[in-house]
Design an enzyme around this catalytic site. Structure first.
Site, PDB file in Angstrom:
ATOM      1  N   THR A  19       0.854  -1.185   0.000  1.00 31.37           N
ATOM      2  CA  THR A  19       0.000   0.000   0.000  1.00 31.37           C
ATOM      3  C   THR A  19       0.895   1.242   0.000  1.00 31.37           C
ATOM      4  O   THR A  19       2.076   1.142  -0.347  1.00 31.37           O
ATOM      5  CB  THR A  19      -0.978  -0.047   1.199  1.00 31.37           C
ATOM      6  OG1 THR A  19      -1.892   1.036   1.103  1.00 31.37           O
ATOM      7  CG2 THR A  19      -0.262   0.017   2.542  1.00 31.37           C
ATOM      8  N   ASN A  20       0.355   2.401   0.308  1.00 26.63           N
ATOM      9  CA  ASN A  20       1.186   3.612   0.341  1.00 26.63           C
ATOM     10  C   ASN A  20       0.714   4.524   1.465  1.00 26.63           C
ATOM     11  O   ASN A  20      -0.219   4.187   2.194  1.00 26.63           O
ATOM     12  CB  ASN A  20       1.161   4.303  -1.028  1.00 26.63           C
ATOM     13  CG  ASN A  20      -0.240   4.731  -1.413  1.00 26.63           C
ATOM     14  OD1 ASN A  20      -0.848   5.572  -0.762  1.00 26.63           O
ATOM     15  ND2 ASN A  20      -0.779   4.136  -2.476  1.00 26.63           N
ATOM     16  N   LEU A  21       1.330   5.673   1.600  1.00 20.60           N
ATOM     17  CA  LEU A  21       1.136   6.516   2.785  1.00 20.60           C
ATOM     18  C   LEU A  21      -0.020   7.507   2.669  1.00 20.60           C
ATOM     19  O   LEU A  21      -0.190   8.353   3.545  1.00 20.60           O
ATOM     20  CB  LEU A  21       2.438   7.291   3.077  1.00 20.60           C
ATOM     21  CG  LEU A  21       3.601   6.422   3.550  1.00 20.60           C
ATOM     22  CD1 LEU A  21       4.873   7.269   3.667  1.00 20.60           C
ATOM     23  CD2 LEU A  21       3.271   5.786   4.897  1.00 20.60           C
ATOM     24  N   SER A  22      -0.825   7.405   1.619  1.00 19.15           N
ATOM     25  CA  SER A  22      -1.952   8.327   1.504  1.00 19.15           C
ATOM     26  C   SER A  22      -2.892   8.170   2.702  1.00 19.15           C
ATOM     27  O   SER A  22      -3.272   7.059   3.055  1.00 19.15           O
ATOM     28  CB  SER A  22      -2.714   8.040   0.212  1.00 19.15           C
ATOM     29  OG  SER A  22      -3.949   8.716   0.230  1.00 19.15           O
ATOM     30  N   ALA A  86      -4.572   7.766  -4.171  1.00 16.82           N
ATOM     31  CA  ALA A  86      -3.204   7.356  -4.499  1.00 16.82           C
ATOM     32  C   ALA A  86      -3.272   5.873  -4.881  1.00 16.82           C
ATOM     33  O   ALA A  86      -3.090   4.983  -4.046  1.00 16.82           O
ATOM     34  CB  ALA A  86      -2.290   7.573  -3.303  1.00 16.82           C
TER      35      ALA A  86
END
Ligand code: CTP
Length: 210
Positions: A19-22, A86
């Site tokens: 996943t990502n930091l959004s 994101a």
């Protein structure tokens, strides 16, 4: 108005993923500001722990493929699509059905990836968007050279308005600064809370529609 928000989660196996930091905060603020301005709003949200803004219809998704599907299902009923999500650019080529276990040999698993569909670009080339009946707004989280990247991304995605920001500086924060890039050039919305910026951006979009 249709808003995509948050990260996506791409499964590796039943207990792991990428996943990502959004944080989803900007997208949720956009949905709230649009609702407060009188729009009917649907929010397609990746995995975030944020309360649904009052009066907003929320569809929860995990992966980019699920977000793609949910957006395409909702977009025909929309006049504006704001893509703040994101979206993971790639997903593991195949998610394992069972947890991948260590076998004691010290060997690491080999992951291969497939590119995810570009949700915004797909919507922006749909007949209603091309005819001007659906106004598409993209976001771009960059780490450097914001104006150059945002200008190039606007052209690549085929959207009339691209909103740039410096991603690492804003992920998870309650404030931000935005750069609005359109066919005329660029305009800055200076540093302010995401709620404040969202209201300014919704007012800007309303002026463009009028
Ligand atoms: N976007 C999308 N679907 C994707 C990737 C991006 O809808 N698969 C949308 C985002 O919601 C955002 C815009 O496209 O509105 C730009 O996203 P960004 O991640 O900044 O751009 P990318 O196309 O992924 O380009 P790059 O990673 O090379 O910067």
């Amino acid at each position: 108005m249709l808003v995509s928000a948050g990260p996506t989660f791409e499964a590796i196996d039943p207990v792991r993923g990428i996943t990502n930091l959004s944080s989803g905060k900007m997208g949720f603020s956009m949905a709230r500001a649009a609702r407060e301005a009188g729009a009917e709003v649907t929010l397609v949200a990746g995995p975030v722990h944020l309360p649904t803004p009052r009066g907003v219809n929320r569809v929860n998704v995990q992966s980019a493929l699920q977000m793609h599907c949910a957006v395409l299902q909702q977009v025909d009923a929309s006049q504006v699509f704001i893509a703040t999500a994101a979206v993971a650019d790639w997903r593991p080529a195949s998610a394992a059905d069972q947890k991948i276990k260590k076998d004691g040999s010290g060997q690491t698993p080999h992951l291969s990836f497939i590119e995810n569909p570009d949700i915004l670009a797909d919507v922006a080339r749909s007949p209603r968007a091309v005819a001007g009946d659906l106004f598409c707004v993209g976001f771009a989280a960059e780490s450097h050279d914001l104006l150059a990247h945002a200008t190039a991304k606007r052209a690549r995605k085929g959207v009339p308005l691209l909103v740039g920001n410096i991603g690492p500086a804003t992920f998870g924060q309650d404030d931000n600064a935005l750069l609005l890039v359109d066919s005329q050039g660029a305009r800055e919305l200076p540093h302010a809370s995401k709620h404040h910026l969202a209201r300014a951006l919704i007012a800007d979009i309303a002026r463009r529609l009028a």
